[in-house]
Design a protein around this motif. Structure first.
Motif, PDB file in Angstrom:
ATOM      1  N   ASP A  49       3.320  -1.706   6.120  1.00  0.00           N
ATOM      2  CA  ASP A  49       4.614  -1.034   6.047  1.00  0.00           C
ATOM      3  C   ASP A  49       5.147  -1.210   4.631  1.00  0.00           C
ATOM      4  O   ASP A  49       5.239  -2.327   4.121  1.00  0.00           O
ATOM      5  CB  ASP A  49       5.590  -1.633   7.054  1.00  0.00           C
ATOM      6  CG  ASP A  49       6.887  -0.848   7.156  1.00  0.00           C
ATOM      7  OD1 ASP A  49       7.394  -0.384   6.117  1.00  0.00           O
ATOM      8  OD2 ASP A  49       7.405  -0.730   8.275  1.00  0.00           O
ATOM      9  N   ILE A  50       5.494  -0.110   3.986  1.00  0.00           N
ATOM     10  CA  ILE A  50       5.947  -0.158   2.597  1.00  0.00           C
ATOM     11  C   ILE A  50       7.179  -1.048   2.442  1.00  0.00           C
ATOM     12  O   ILE A  50       7.357  -1.710   1.424  1.00  0.00           O
ATOM     13  CB  ILE A  50       6.178   1.256   2.020  1.00  0.00           C
ATOM     14  CG1 ILE A  50       6.337   1.217   0.497  1.00  0.00           C
ATOM     15  CG2 ILE A  50       7.373   1.921   2.653  1.00  0.00           C
ATOM     16  CD1 ILE A  50       5.125   0.778  -0.248  1.00  0.00           C
ATOM     17  N   LEU A  51       8.026  -1.095   3.474  1.00  0.00           N
ATOM     18  CA  LEU A  51       9.221  -1.938   3.387  1.00  0.00           C
ATOM     19  C   LEU A  51       8.866  -3.425   3.383  1.00  0.00           C
ATOM     20  O   LEU A  51       9.603  -4.236   2.839  1.00  0.00           O
ATOM     21  CB  LEU A  51      10.165  -1.632   4.551  1.00  0.00           C
ATOM     22  CG  LEU A  51      10.753  -0.211   4.545  1.00  0.00           C
ATOM     23  CD1 LEU A  51      11.604   0.013   5.799  1.00  0.00           C
ATOM     24  CD2 LEU A  51      11.548   0.062   3.286  1.00  0.00           C
ATOM     25  N   ASP A  52       7.727  -3.766   3.959  1.00  0.00           N
ATOM     26  CA  ASP A  52       7.294  -5.169   3.975  1.00  0.00           C
ATOM     27  C   ASP A  52       6.670  -5.609   2.661  1.00  0.00           C
ATOM     28  O   ASP A  52       6.741  -6.777   2.293  1.00  0.00           O
ATOM     29  CB  ASP A  52       6.285  -5.410   5.111  1.00  0.00           C
ATOM     30  CG  ASP A  52       6.898  -5.262   6.484  1.00  0.00           C
ATOM     31  OD1 ASP A  52       8.138  -5.393   6.606  1.00  0.00           O
ATOM     32  OD2 ASP A  52       6.143  -5.010   7.442  1.00  0.00           O
ATOM     33  N   ILE A  53       6.038  -4.698   1.949  1.00  0.00           N
ATOM     34  CA  ILE A  53       5.315  -5.105   0.733  1.00  0.00           C
ATOM     35  C   ILE A  53       5.975  -4.672  -0.576  1.00  0.00           C
ATOM     36  O   ILE A  53       5.667  -5.222  -1.624  1.00  0.00           O
ATOM     37  CB  ILE A  53       3.844  -4.620   0.762  1.00  0.00           C
ATOM     38  CG1 ILE A  53       3.755  -3.092   0.854  1.00  0.00           C
ATOM     39  CG2 ILE A  53       3.075  -5.280   1.885  1.00  0.00           C
ATOM     40  CD1 ILE A  53       2.347  -2.548   0.725  1.00  0.00           C
ATOM     41  N   ALA A  54       6.886  -3.709  -0.523  1.00  0.00           N
ATOM     42  CA  ALA A  54       7.466  -3.180  -1.763  1.00  0.00           C
ATOM     43  C   ALA A  54       8.260  -4.222  -2.538  1.00  0.00           C
ATOM     44  O   ALA A  54       8.216  -4.248  -3.769  1.00  0.00           O
ATOM     45  CB  ALA A  54       8.346  -1.971  -1.467  1.00  0.00           C
TER      46      ALA A  54
END
Length: 133
Positions: A49-54
């Motif tokens: 999930d992009i929100l987890d890694i961004a």
């Protein structure tokens, strides 16, 4: 009149576009790189999930993930950054062409022109499946 626009202008003036849902749920293509909107307004790169890694990942880490299918180790990231840095050079003819553009030119015009020139200097190969990239 298109059903994507309201038939009359709203009180505030001008046309207000409506959100089109005509293609909602229609698969445009399949890829292992990312999924968009699978469970709503989400974006996943290679399952992350992009929100987890961004917030905790660097650009190069995400690029490595997309190219190699996994997040890099610290050593892999260091090597990848060195490789990317070595590829940043510009051909002399492109530099010369960019020098001719007036300093007052809009940055997007400069970018568009640079990309056009680069496309003539380094045309794409017929085989886009470059191994080891």
């Amino acid at each position: 009149m298109s059903d994507t626009l309201e038939k009359e202008a709203p009180a505030t003036g001008g046309f207000k576009p409506k959100k089109s849902v005509a293609l909602s749920g229609v698969t445009a293509g399949n890829t292992a790189l990312c999924t968009v909107g699978k469970t709503g307004n989400d974006l996943h790169y290679r399952g992350y999930d992009i929100l987890d890694i961004a917030g905790s990942s660097e650009f190069e880490e995400i690029a490595y993930l997309l190219v190699h299918g996994k997040l890099p180790t610290a050593a892999e990231l260091k090597t990848y950054k060195i490789k990317l840095k070595s590829l940043r050079g510009l051909p002399a003819n492109l530099k010369a062409a960019l020098e001719w553009i007036p300093a007052s030119a809009h940055p997007m015009d400069v970018m568009r022109t640079g990309i056009s020139v680069l496309g003539t200097l380094l045309p794409e190969k017929d085989d886009h499946n470059i191994s080891g990239a």
